[in-house]
Design an enzyme around this catalytic site. Structure first.
Site, mmCIF file in Angstrom:
data_model
loop_
_atom_site.group_PDB
_atom_site.id
_atom_site.type_symbol
_atom_site.label_atom_id
_atom_site.label_comp_id
_atom_site.label_asym_id
_atom_site.label_seq_id
_atom_site.Cartn_x
_atom_site.Cartn_y
_atom_site.Cartn_z
ATOM 1 N N ARG A 195 0.845 -1.199 0.000
ATOM 2 C CA ARG A 195 0.000 0.000 0.000
ATOM 3 C C ARG A 195 0.878 1.246 0.000
ATOM 4 N NH1 ARG A 195 -2.266 0.196 6.218
ATOM 5 N NH2 ARG A 195 -0.236 0.013 7.247
ATOM 6 N N ASP A 239 9.270 -11.598 5.328
ATOM 7 C CA ASP A 239 9.736 -10.669 6.354
ATOM 8 C C ASP A 239 11.222 -10.422 6.093
ATOM 9 O OD1 ASP A 239 10.608 -9.285 8.544
ATOM 10 O OD2 ASP A 239 9.869 -10.721 10.030
ATOM 11 N N ALA A 267 10.305 -0.559 2.037
ATOM 12 C CA ALA A 267 9.753 -1.050 3.306
ATOM 13 C C ALA A 267 10.287 -0.238 4.481
ATOM 14 C CB ALA A 267 10.095 -2.525 3.492
ATOM 15 N N LEU A 274 9.514 9.651 22.455
ATOM 16 C CA LEU A 274 10.683 10.406 22.896
ATOM 17 C C LEU A 274 11.771 9.429 23.324
ATOM 18 C CD1 LEU A 274 9.024 13.259 25.003
ATOM 19 C CD2 LEU A 274 9.929 13.405 22.678
ATOM 20 N N LEU A 275 12.999 9.800 23.113
ATOM 21 C CA LEU A 275 14.106 8.876 23.368
ATOM 22 C C LEU A 275 14.080 8.331 24.797
ATOM 23 C CD1 LEU A 275 16.730 7.592 22.310
ATOM 24 C CD2 LEU A 275 17.929 9.617 23.129
ATOM 25 N N ASN A 325 13.706 14.729 13.833
ATOM 26 C CA ASN A 325 12.318 15.000 14.190
ATOM 27 C C ASN A 325 12.056 14.548 15.621
ATOM 28 O OD1 ASN A 325 9.764 15.979 13.717
ATOM 29 N ND2 ASN A 325 8.993 14.067 12.866
ATOM 30 N N TYR A 331 13.724 6.392 13.959
ATOM 31 C CA TYR A 331 13.382 6.532 12.527
ATOM 32 C C TYR A 331 14.396 7.441 11.809
ATOM 33 C CZ TYR A 331 10.416 7.438 8.435
ATOM 34 O OH TYR A 331 9.908 7.547 7.156
ATOM 35 N N THR A 366 -0.815 10.630 2.760
ATOM 36 C CA THR A 366 -1.019 9.187 2.816
ATOM 37 C C THR A 366 -2.019 8.868 3.925
ATOM 38 O OG1 THR A 366 0.752 8.851 4.427
ATOM 39 C CG2 THR A 366 1.378 8.797 2.088
#
Length: 425
Positions: A195, A239, A267, A274-275, A325, A331, A366
């Site tokens: 998707r 996977d 992918a 938060l860290l 961010n 991420y 999205t």
């Protein structure tokens, strides 16, 4: 809510010409790319004008700045844009062509060519009505390798790409590709294809001739099958973080197709915290899917020569990997790592005339961004020079440009698809 409405962006539709009007071409004395621009754009039906015709509106302004070797020489670029920019049409294109500063020797020429980048990035912030401005540094001897890049930036395919500076070097161009079906006879693998961005990329590659292998995790099996059916491709449930996944994937591609021509690493997952609140699993799972799996798959496909000579690898990074961010340390780290991986593997792929590049999307409309709180969503959409979010097709078009056989001169680079976002600029 009384917010200003952004200008609609002209995106490329099948069968339509790349530009909806004439292209005005200017050049500094000694420039070496004007003939390449004329040839490549005339071939796809664009009217190229070399003498400004007063009140005429232009769909694109192109300036060959490769002949600029001094600070004084920059004035010719200033004059060209000063006199023509007001007559750039809606969703118009400004493209400046320069020489990579690192290829120049004289300090004055290095400074002048570097100055061009500052000018273009600023013009991108000044143009209006959905217009964009970009810079292509074309190395000496790479003039014939620039066609694919010229046609991307001078078309609706680059609707959400602005303020970018890319480099074109003398990569293998190969047989002149069909402009509408450049992937005829080629096999493409797209991960995360069930998707969103992955499905959009798979659809575009298939429309332009590729046989697409659509890969996603078994949990996405139903959606994956639907995507594969839509593009008349093959669904592979796997996977990619599994220990044996690279070996199984290499064997599948070899046994079924004899190799692969285009590999799109799309992918990815998010596990935002938060860290100080992030647990080990949230940290490790994002790094495993978004970065480590790509490294292991690349290593296996290279070692087993599954990537054919002249192959194209395109990896999805992110604006977060450039700007960082809040709440996305895992991420952002994974997406920044992709940029490093691309830079490291470019010379490796280059040994077989292959390329590897990254695409870094900004705010794209999205299902995921639709779930964001209203205020955060509106801010994300509007803090860029185009004042709006991009669409999945904008990312797919950029991936397809870098995956084309004719894009062999572009490698090791990261192209942002963000409408010139203010974040990380």
């Amino acid at each position: 809510m009384g917010l200003p409405q952004p200008s609609p962006l002209r995106r490329q539709a099948p069968g339509e010409p790349p530009l909806d009007g004439p292209l005005l071409l200017g050049a500094a004395a000694g420039g070496r790319l004007a003939s390449a621009v004329t040839a490549s754009m005339s071939e796809v039906g664009v009217e190229v004008v070399t003498a400004d015709e007063g009140e005429r509106t232009y769909a694109a302004l192109v300036y060959d700045a490769t002949g600029i070797v001094t600070v004084d020489g920059l004035r010719s670029l200033y004059v060209f844009l000063h006199d023509s920019l007001r007559r750039l049409g809606a969703s118009g294109r400004v493209l400046v062509l320069g020489t990579p500063p690192e290829d120049c020797v004289a300090p004055g020429e290095v400074a002048a060519q570097r100055a061009v980048e500052g000018l273009v990035r600023s013009v991108a912030k000044e143009v209006r009505r959905g217009a964009t401005a970009n810079l292509a540094y074309v190395a000496a001897g790479a003039e014939t390798s620039a066609t694919s890049t010229l046609r991307f930036f001078l078309s609706g395919r680059s609707a959400y790409v602005s303020g970018q500076a890319v480099r074109v070097r003398g990569g293998e161009v190969g047989v002149l590709e069909d402009a509408d079906r450049p992937f005829d006879g080629r096999v493409a693998l797209v991960t995360g294809a069930a998707r969103g961005l992955g499905a959009a990329i798979a659809s575009l590659l298939a429309r332009e001739g590729a046989r697409v292998v659509c890969l996603d995790v078994p949990a996405q099996g139903e959606l994956l099958t639907a995507t594969a059916n839509d593009v008349r491709g093959i669904a592979v449930q796997l996977d990619i973080t599994a220990v044996d996944a690279p070996r199984r994937l290499a064997r599948h591609l070899t046994d079924r197709y004899g190799g692969v021509d285009v590999l799109v690493h799309n992918a990815g997952i998010t596990r935002d915290k938060l860290l100080v609140n992030m647990d080990d699993k949230q940290w490790a799972s994002v790094l495993a899917v978004n970065l480590d799996a790509q490294l292991r798959v690349n290593a296996e496909l290279l070692a087993r020569e599954v990537l054919r000579p002249g192959s194209r690898v395109v990896c999805l990074s992110s604006q977060s990997g450039i700007a960082g961010n809040r709440g996305q340390t895992n991420y952002a780290a994974s997406k920044a790592g992709i940029i490093g991986m691309v830079q490291a593997l470019a010379p490796v792929l280059g040994r077989t005339e292959g390329t590897i590049n990254a695409v870094a999307p900004g705010f794209i409309e999205t299902e995921m961004t639709a779930q964001m709180p209203y205020a955060a969503r509106e801010m994300g959409r509007r803090i860029n020079s185009l004042g709006q979010g991009g669409l999945p097709i904008d990312v797919a078009e950029t991936v397809a440009w870098l995956a084309r056989p004719g894009s062999g001169g572009v490698t090791g680079q990261t192209v942002r698809v963000c409408g010139q976002s203010m974040l990380g600029a």
